[in-house]
Structures are given as structure tokens and as C-alpha cells.
Design an enzyme around this catalytic site. Structure first.
Site, PDB file in Angstrom:
ATOM      1  N   ASN A  11       0.860  -1.189   0.000  1.00 56.60           N
ATOM      2  CA  ASN A  11       0.000   0.000   0.000  1.00 56.60           C
ATOM      3  C   ASN A  11       0.896   1.240   0.000  1.00 56.60           C
ATOM      4  O   ASN A  11       1.466   1.603   1.019  1.00 56.60           O
ATOM      5  CB  ASN A  11      -0.891  -0.038   1.254  1.00 56.60           C
ATOM      6  CG  ASN A  11      -1.748   1.207   1.387  1.00 56.60           C
ATOM      7  OD1 ASN A  11      -1.840   2.004   0.455  1.00 56.60           O
ATOM      8  ND2 ASN A  11      -2.382   1.377   2.536  1.00 56.60           N
ATOM      9  N   LYS A  13       0.065   4.283  -0.447  1.00 50.34           N
ATOM     10  CA  LYS A  13      -0.586   5.500   0.056  1.00 50.34           C
ATOM     11  C   LYS A  13      -0.334   6.676  -0.902  1.00 50.34           C
ATOM     12  O   LYS A  13      -0.265   6.470  -2.102  1.00 50.34           O
ATOM     13  CB  LYS A  13      -0.115   5.793   1.475  1.00 50.34           C
ATOM     14  CG  LYS A  13      -0.263   4.566   2.381  1.00 50.34           C
ATOM     15  CD  LYS A  13      -0.107   4.858   3.820  1.00 50.34           C
ATOM     16  CE  LYS A  13      -0.267   3.548   4.602  1.00 50.34           C
ATOM     17  NZ  LYS A  13      -0.369   3.739   6.019  1.00 50.34           N
ATOM     18  N   HIS A  99      -9.912   1.435   4.496  1.00 51.42           N
ATOM     19  CA  HIS A  99      -8.667   1.714   5.224  1.00 51.42           C
ATOM     20  C   HIS A  99      -8.941   2.768   6.300  1.00 51.42           C
ATOM     21  O   HIS A  99      -9.704   3.719   6.057  1.00 51.42           O
ATOM     22  CB  HIS A  99      -7.588   2.201   4.254  1.00 51.42           C
ATOM     23  CG  HIS A  99      -6.226   2.200   4.886  1.00 51.42           C
ATOM     24  ND1 HIS A  99      -5.837   3.172   5.767  1.00 51.42           N
ATOM     25  CD2 HIS A  99      -5.199   1.324   4.792  1.00 51.42           C
ATOM     26  CE1 HIS A  99      -4.610   2.891   6.191  1.00 51.42           C
ATOM     27  NE2 HIS A  99      -4.197   1.782   5.611  1.00 51.42           N
ATOM     28  N   GLU A 101      -7.342   5.213   7.267  1.00 50.07           N
ATOM     29  CA  GLU A 101      -7.064   6.593   6.868  1.00 50.07           C
ATOM     30  C   GLU A 101      -8.231   7.191   6.076  1.00 50.07           C
ATOM     31  O   GLU A 101      -8.435   8.399   6.063  1.00 50.07           O
ATOM     32  CB  GLU A 101      -5.741   6.646   6.075  1.00 50.07           C
ATOM     33  CG  GLU A 101      -4.549   6.493   7.009  1.00 50.07           C
ATOM     34  CD  GLU A 101      -3.299   5.888   6.380  1.00 50.07           C
ATOM     35  OE1 GLU A 101      -3.176   5.848   5.154  1.00 50.07           O
ATOM     36  OE2 GLU A 101      -2.435   5.445   7.172  1.00 50.07           O
ATOM     37  N   GLU A 168      -6.128  -4.330  10.677  1.00 48.50           N
ATOM     38  CA  GLU A 168      -5.095  -3.317  10.898  1.00 48.50           C
ATOM     39  C   GLU A 168      -5.462  -2.476  12.117  1.00 48.50           C
ATOM     40  O   GLU A 168      -6.245  -1.517  12.002  1.00 48.50           O
ATOM     41  CB  GLU A 168      -4.997  -2.385   9.687  1.00 48.50           C
ATOM     42  CG  GLU A 168      -4.592  -3.050   8.410  1.00 48.50           C
ATOM     43  CD  GLU A 168      -3.982  -2.042   7.435  1.00 48.50           C
ATOM     44  OE1 GLU A 168      -2.797  -2.188   7.115  1.00 48.50           O
ATOM     45  OE2 GLU A 168      -4.669  -1.104   7.028  1.00 48.50           O
ATOM     46  N   GLY A 174       1.820   2.778  10.949  1.00 44.80           N
ATOM     47  CA  GLY A 174       2.815   3.846  10.872  1.00 44.80           C
ATOM     48  C   GLY A 174       3.482   4.215  12.193  1.00 44.80           C
ATOM     49  O   GLY A 174       4.190   5.215  12.269  1.00 44.80           O
ATOM     50  N   SER A 211       2.692  -1.484  10.534  1.00 39.67           N
ATOM     51  CA  SER A 211       4.123  -1.481  10.873  1.00 39.67           C
ATOM     52  C   SER A 211       4.856  -2.790  10.597  1.00 39.67           C
ATOM     53  O   SER A 211       5.815  -3.124  11.291  1.00 39.67           O
ATOM     54  CB  SER A 211       4.326  -1.090  12.341  1.00 39.67           C
ATOM     55  OG  SER A 211       3.926   0.248  12.536  1.00 39.67           O
TER      56      SER A 211
END
Ligand code: PGA
Length: 250
Positions: A11, A13, A99, A101, A168, A174, A211
Site C-alpha cells: 500500500n 498510500k 482503510h 485513513e 489493521e 505507521g 508497521s
């Protein structure tokens, strides 16, 4: 680690420019080797690079996916949006939906459900992301949240053959922090149990994301129930990405 195919989803991003596609050359080379027989690599670059990636990976065993899509399955007056037909038209086979985000930026469980339905209609495979925030975890709400995300996100969806669920934890994305291995194993088992209960099927694949890197992959791969990984930062660097794959399959 599972004996079945293992998924490695990159991914990217909001990263990458037209020259970045050249950086995956080594990954393409390795994907053709016998050792990578059970490895399923899926690159999810930003929309602007989908076409370049599908061209570059033509006639290889690497697939390409988008990172999101619109809820509607039609063309329309939706400035700045991309629908699943458009994603399909450039040769993509996958799309990431839900996701965290995007959930933070406003995607509701219902939006996610519409997006998944739209993707399945186009015969795209869905990488359906779920995960609790740190606050929800601290308040012991993880199970409740995950069940809600699953039942609402997959509402009235019967065919799960083209769905990969990616667990996730938001606090892990991150941050360099991964869950304790035992906790993660239990969590993946619970997700699989819940999925098998609602879909009366045992084989729904569940990936882990958050991560993942060359240092922690050796512990993560000990979890038999995991069917693969959704990898952000480390996947943009081919050396690290290959390292993760090699350490998983060796
Ligand atoms: P990360 O991202 O590997 O950089 O934590 C994972 C993801 O957001 O999919």
C-alpha cells in the site's frame, strides 16, 4: 504461517511518481522464481500510477489494486472521484476498501458496504480493512468495533470468495508498534470465527497490517492463521519489501 498462498499487499498510500514504477523491477524478477510460487504480490499505488503499474506487471504474477473507490458503480458528476469501472478499465484486479485513513476522512460503514458491492459487481477483489483505534482498545471495545465493521461493511454480501479481510489496528499503522504475538493470534482467530459464523464458511482469508517490517516479520510469521500482510511504508522500498517476503517464506 499458513500453508496456502501468502499475500503481500503493498500500500503505497500518497507516494510515488511516474519513475517509481522502475523501482519494482527486482520484485517482478523474483516473482517469476519457483520459490515465490505461493507468494501473491499486489501493488496498490496511487490512482495516477495504476496504468503504469498494470502495464509494467503485464504477464507477470503480480497484480495491481487501487487504494479506494467511489460508492457509486456508475459514471457521474463526482469531481475528483474514481469508480470501480474505471479501476477495472486500467487492468486492476483489486481495490482496498475501508482503510482507517479513509474512515478517518469520513468513510462510514455504509459507504464501505456500497464500495464493496460496487467492486464485487465489477469482479474486482476487495481488500477490506478493519481495525480498532487506541482509544477503543483501551476501553475494551475491540471485539465490538470489529464485529460492527464486519457486519455493516459486509451487509447483504453473500459471496466472500473475492474478499480478503485485513486486520489493521489503527494504533499500529505507521507507529512501529505491533500487537503482542499471542494477542494478535487470538484476535485473528476471533475474526475468523466471527466470519465463519456469519458466512457459514471457514476459508475467509485474513491478513495483518500495521508497521510490518523486515525486523518484526519473523515473529509475525509464526502466526499460523495469518494469510498475508498489508504493508505500507516498508513496501515502498523494494529491498525491504523483498526482505519481508523472503523472511516469511524461508
Ligand atoms: P504501515 O501501513 O505498514 O506503514 O504501518 C500499513 C497500512 O496502513 O496499510
Amino acid at each position: 504461517m499458513t500453508n496456502n498462498n501468502i499475500y503481500f499487499i503493498a500500500n503505497w498510500k500518497m507516494h510515488g511518481n511516474p519513475t517509481s514504477v522502475n523501482s519494482i523491477r527486482r520484485v517482478i524478477g523474483l516473482s517469476k522464481t519457483k520459490k515465490f510460487r505461493k507468494v501473491r504480490i499486489i501493488y496498490c499505488p496511487p490512482y495516477t500510477l495504476l496504468d503504469k503499474f498494470t502495464n509494467k506487471t503485464k504477464r507477470t504474477r503480480i497484480f495491481v489494486g487501487a487504494q479506494n473507490c467511489h460508492t457509486k458503480n456508475e459514471y457521474g458528476a463526482n469531481t475528483g472521484s474514481i469508480n470501480t469501472k474505471m479501476i477495472k478499465s486500467v487492468g486492476c484486479k483489486y481495490v482496498i476498501i475501508g482503510h482507517s485513513e479513509n474512515r478517518i476522512e469520513g468513510d462510514t460503514d455504509q459507504d464501505i458496504n456500497y464500495k464493496i458491492k460496487s467492486a464485487l459487481k465489477e469482479k474486482l477483489n476487495v481488500i477490506f480493512c478493519i481495525g480498532e483505534t487506541l482509544d477503543e482498545k483501551k476501553k475494551n471495545k475491540t471485539q465490538k468495533i470489529l464485529k460492527k465493521q464486519i457486519s455493516k461493511g459486509l451487509y447483504k454480501i453473500k459471496n466472500t470468495k473475492n474478499i480478503l479481510v485485513a486486520y489493521e489496528p489503527v494504533w499500529s499503522i505507521g507507529t512501529g508498534i505491533i500487537p503482542k504475538i499471542n494477542d494478535l493470534q487470538n484476535q485473528i482467530k476471533k475474526i475468523k470465527l466471527y466470519l465463519s459464523k456469519i458466512f457459514k464458511k471457514k476459508d475467509i482469508r485474513v491478513l495483518y497490517g500495521g508497521s510490518v517490517n523486515p525486523k518484526n516479520i519473523k515473529s509475525l510469521k509464526k502466526i499460523y492463521e495469518i494469510n498475508g500482510f498489508l504493508i505500507g511504508a516498508a513496501s515502498q522500498n523494494s529491498k525491504k519489501f523483498i526482505d519481508i517476503i523472503n523472511k516469511t517464506i524461508n
